[in-house]
Design a protein around this motif. Structure first.
Motif, PDB file in Angstrom:
ATOM      1  N   ILE A   1       0.833  -1.203   0.000  1.00 45.88           N
ATOM      2  CA  ILE A   1       0.000   0.000   0.000  1.00 45.88           C
ATOM      3  C   ILE A   1       0.864   1.248   0.000  1.00 45.88           C
ATOM      4  O   ILE A   1       0.603   2.208  -0.731  1.00 45.88           O
ATOM      5  N   LEU A   2       1.905   1.263   0.806  1.00 43.82           N
ATOM      6  CA  LEU A   2       2.754   2.451   0.901  1.00 43.82           C
ATOM      7  C   LEU A   2       3.639   2.658  -0.316  1.00 43.82           C
ATOM      8  O   LEU A   2       4.179   3.753  -0.502  1.00 43.82           O
ATOM      9  N   LYS A   3       3.800   1.661  -1.183  1.00 42.34           N
ATOM     10  CA  LYS A   3       4.568   1.820  -2.415  1.00 42.34           C
ATOM     11  C   LYS A   3       3.842   2.690  -3.433  1.00 42.34           C
ATOM     12  O   LYS A   3       4.474   3.249  -4.324  1.00 42.34           O
ATOM     13  N   GLN A   4       2.537   2.772  -3.317  1.00 43.79           N
ATOM     14  CA  GLN A   4       1.760   3.565  -4.268  1.00 43.79           C
ATOM     15  C   GLN A   4       2.145   5.030  -4.164  1.00 43.79           C
ATOM     16  O   GLN A   4       2.356   5.557  -3.086  1.00 43.79           O
ATOM     17  N   LYS A   5       2.222   5.706  -5.286  1.00 44.60           N
ATOM     18  CA  LYS A   5       2.698   7.094  -5.312  1.00 44.60           C
ATOM     19  C   LYS A   5       1.572   8.131  -5.337  1.00 44.60           C
ATOM     20  O   LYS A   5       1.803   9.289  -5.029  1.00 44.60           O
ATOM     21  N   HIS A   6       0.384   7.736  -5.697  1.00 43.51           N
ATOM     22  CA  HIS A   6      -0.706   8.690  -5.858  1.00 43.51           C
ATOM     23  C   HIS A   6      -1.508   8.837  -4.568  1.00 43.51           C
ATOM     24  O   HIS A   6      -1.673   7.900  -3.807  1.00 43.51           O
TER      25      HIS A   6
ATOM     26  N   PRO B   1      -1.466  10.590  -1.311  1.00 42.79           N
ATOM     27  CA  PRO B   1      -0.879  10.149  -0.035  1.00 42.79           C
ATOM     28  C   PRO B   1      -1.891  10.087   1.116  1.00 42.79           C
ATOM     29  O   PRO B   1      -1.769   9.232   1.992  1.00 42.79           O
ATOM     30  N   VAL B   2      -2.878  10.970   1.122  1.00 41.50           N
ATOM     31  CA  VAL B   2      -3.862  10.944   2.204  1.00 41.50           C
ATOM     32  C   VAL B   2      -4.727   9.685   2.102  1.00 41.50           C
ATOM     33  O   VAL B   2      -4.992   9.014   3.108  1.00 41.50           O
TER      34      VAL B   2
ATOM     35  N   GLY C   1      -5.150   6.480   4.695  1.00 45.48           N
ATOM     36  CA  GLY C   1      -6.490   6.053   5.087  1.00 45.48           C
ATOM     37  C   GLY C   1      -6.755   4.609   4.726  1.00 45.48           C
ATOM     38  O   GLY C   1      -7.353   3.851   5.510  1.00 45.48           O
ATOM     39  N   PHE C   2      -6.300   4.199   3.555  1.00 47.62           N
ATOM     40  CA  PHE C   2      -6.485   2.808   3.150  1.00 47.62           C
ATOM     41  C   PHE C   2      -5.648   1.872   4.013  1.00 47.62           C
ATOM     42  O   PHE C   2      -6.090   0.774   4.342  1.00 47.62           O
ATOM     43  N   LEU C   3      -4.451   2.317   4.408  1.00 49.74           N
ATOM     44  CA  LEU C   3      -3.611   1.494   5.281  1.00 49.74           C
ATOM     45  C   LEU C   3      -4.267   1.292   6.645  1.00 49.74           C
ATOM     46  O   LEU C   3      -4.284   0.182   7.176  1.00 49.74           O
ATOM     47  N   VAL C   4      -4.847   2.352   7.192  1.00 50.81           N
ATOM     48  CA  VAL C   4      -5.542   2.240   8.475  1.00 50.81           C
ATOM     49  C   VAL C   4      -6.759   1.318   8.338  1.00 50.81           C
ATOM     50  O   VAL C   4      -7.009   0.473   9.210  1.00 50.81           O
ATOM     51  N   THR C   5      -7.486   1.435   7.245  1.00 49.95           N
ATOM     52  CA  THR C   5      -8.639   0.572   7.009  1.00 49.95           C
ATOM     53  C   THR C   5      -8.212  -0.887   6.836  1.00 49.95           C
ATOM     54  O   THR C   5      -8.876  -1.795   7.343  1.00 49.95           O
ATOM     55  N   TYR C   6      -7.098  -1.107   6.159  1.00 53.50           N
ATOM     56  CA  TYR C   6      -6.578  -2.458   5.958  1.00 53.50           C
ATOM     57  C   TYR C   6      -6.201  -3.103   7.295  1.00 53.50           C
ATOM     58  O   TYR C   6      -6.554  -4.259   7.552  1.00 53.50           O
TER      59      TYR C   6
END
Length: 136
Positions: A95-100, A102-103, A107-112
């Motif tokens: 998830i953190l490798k994605q460049k587009h 950042p917010v 949010g997606f990382l917290v949801t994951y």
């Protein structure tokens, strides 16, 4: 028939760990997969030994079943937390490798991670039913 579910869950566990780490360097991927295999193998050995004891012994008290249930409950958290930490680490890295955006990425990382915690909570009754069964 009961050991079949245990073997199937063990294979799924080790396979899921391997699929999560397969893109890593070979020694890292193999060592993490071997660790999960040894962890599952040890659990299956202890579980099968206790399960066979309960199936072949008559007139055991509720304390024996309570000990068996306690073993299964503790082993779930040992196995599940290790698996979910591996999934959180490697999924979070993806998830953190994605460049587009950042917010949205945070949010997606917290949801994951919240979804993984939900899987931990929801998976507990299913694990208990598959391994403990409907014993007293």
């Amino acid at each position: 028939m009961q050991p079949f579910y245990a073997m199937l869950m063990a294979l799924a566990y080790v396979g899921l760990v391997y699929l999560s780490v397969r893109k890593e360097k070979k020694p890292i991927a193999y060592s993490i997969t071997a660790f999960s295999g040894v962890l599952q193998g040890g659990f299956l050995f202890l579980w099968l030994r206790r399960s066979v004891y309960l199936m072949t012994t008559s007139n055991v008290g509720f304390d024996t079943y309570a000990d068996y249930y306690g073993f299964i409950e503790v082993s779930y958290f040992v196995l599940a937390i290790v698996l979910l930490l591996i999934l959180a680490w490697y999924g979070g890295r993806k998830i953190l490798k994605q460049k587009h955006f950042p917010v949205l990425r945070v949010g997606f990382l917290v949801t994951y991670i919240a979804a993984l915690f939900g899987v931990l909570i929801i998976g507990h009754p299913a694990f208990i039913l598959l391994y403990y069964g409907f014993a007293p």
